[in-house]
Design an enzyme around this catalytic site. Sequence first.
Site, PDB file in Angstrom:
ATOM      1  N   GLU A 147       0.850  -1.189   0.000  1.00  0.00           N
ATOM      2  CA  GLU A 147       0.000   0.000   0.000  1.00  0.00           C
ATOM      3  C   GLU A 147       0.885   1.239   0.000  1.00  0.00           C
ATOM      4  OE1 GLU A 147      -3.895   1.615  -0.189  1.00  0.00           O
ATOM      5  OE2 GLU A 147      -3.174  -0.439  -0.356  1.00  0.00           O
ATOM      6  N   ASP A 188      -7.162   2.455   3.230  1.00  0.00           N
ATOM      7  CA  ASP A 188      -6.869   1.146   3.799  1.00  0.00           C
ATOM      8  C   ASP A 188      -8.079   0.228   3.699  1.00  0.00           C
ATOM      9  OD1 ASP A 188      -4.383   2.127   4.456  1.00  0.00           O
ATOM     10  OD2 ASP A 188      -4.926   2.606   6.524  1.00  0.00           O
ATOM     11  N   GLU A 233      -0.822   9.725  -5.501  1.00  0.00           N
ATOM     12  CA  GLU A 233       0.321   8.808  -5.515  1.00  0.00           C
ATOM     13  C   GLU A 233       0.598   8.290  -6.926  1.00  0.00           C
ATOM     14  OE1 GLU A 233      -1.475   7.961  -1.203  1.00  0.00           O
ATOM     15  OE2 GLU A 233      -1.581   6.347  -2.686  1.00  0.00           O
TER      16      GLU A 233
END
Length: 455
Positions: A255, A439, A286
């Site tokens: 992750e 998450d 990201e």
Amino acid sequence: MALWRGSAYAGFLALAVGCVLLLEPQLPGSALRSLWSSLQLAPAPPGPGSPEGRLAAAWDALIVRPARRWRRVAVGVNACVDVVLSGVKLLEALGLSPGNGKDHTILHSRNDLEEAFIHFMGKGVAAERFFSDEEAFHDIAQIASELPRSPALCRRKCSFNWTEICSQLRFKGEEWGRLKAPHANRFIFSHDLSNGAMNMLEVFVSSLEEFQPDLVVLSGLHMMEGQSKELQRKRLLEVVTSISDIPTGIPVHLELASMTNRELMRSIVHQQVFPAVTSLGLNEQELLFLSQAASGPHSSLSSWNGVPDVGMVSDILFWILKEHGRSKSRASDLTRIHFHTLVYHILATVDGHWANQLAAVAAGARVAGTQACATETIDASRVSLRAPREFMTSHSEAGSRIVIDPSRPVAEWHREGVSFHFTPVLVCKDPIRTVGLGDAISAEGLFYSEARPHY
């Protein structure tokens, strides 16, 4: 007929109120306002027949558990105690006033914190930064501990050391001066040297032989930004060695998180980290930063302009898997990427290595809505469909045009041995939880994914 009936009702109601005004001109204004508000016709809340309701029902039908399920999952390495609170309230408690926003790759002072928070709050995007001054950080953490806090929605309980603190500043419809957050999100900052050095990685990996997991989930490489360049290079090589020590046949999901150090990101991409993992999870910030750091597609973009273009996102995901993923000529384990942004998700996989990805991408999107709204199931009246209804699948080549139907919410397309699954997100209108959504999305997607035995 229903339209004419509604118009007639509205006309009669307006006439009735007019008669009251004519007959009782001295009636108090508050009474008139109360009367009018009670007579107004409000639109019916979204229900099963709304686009949101139809999409949620379609998800429920599509989301099925895989034939082969994970029995044990080992999770590491980034661990800290989260302090979740209002960013505006903290900055006010620090005696700071609204000013101009500015991004800082590393925070050195309270003013840096204020400028970075304003920068990301104004954009409504998530970010995470390292705070270099230990004494100043602990002073801020002490003040934060005295303020009303939200429940720690993202407590990472795999920690071996509870002395590290992550301050998570929420901005949910908040205003500060002339600035208002366009979306609910969070800004994280920490002075976390233990996780930054990934001190427990070797211990974690050595425990896997006894635990015997079916899946390993890793995070925390972004925390290395607080380390010196020399330590980053040394530790990254050791990370690759440790990941390589994980028994063959156990998929490893990495992750990613918010980063600013392009050299570190290039090293993660090129120095065997990507080929050593099986699956990646990341968001739009990201993904674009990764492409910029490694000179990938659309890397000339400085930032996304609103909702990330689906075709551009697809191009970057394809490039990662073609350049760094498994192929006949490349010994790489990377075969899966789970991309998530506010209004849609995409799962990209190398053909032949994963099953049940239609259900997996739908499950990840569904949990984004339930987690943000803090509900067990999707409440169609509390979410909205904001994803593009049609899009091109590529801008690097002649892609196809796809139109999304809420009753068939998962779109699928293929490109040179890579499969893409796209689904909209039902965005919570008034989010209660903004911390830990990424998450939860990745975890749910993995829960419904099936890695083929030869993966």
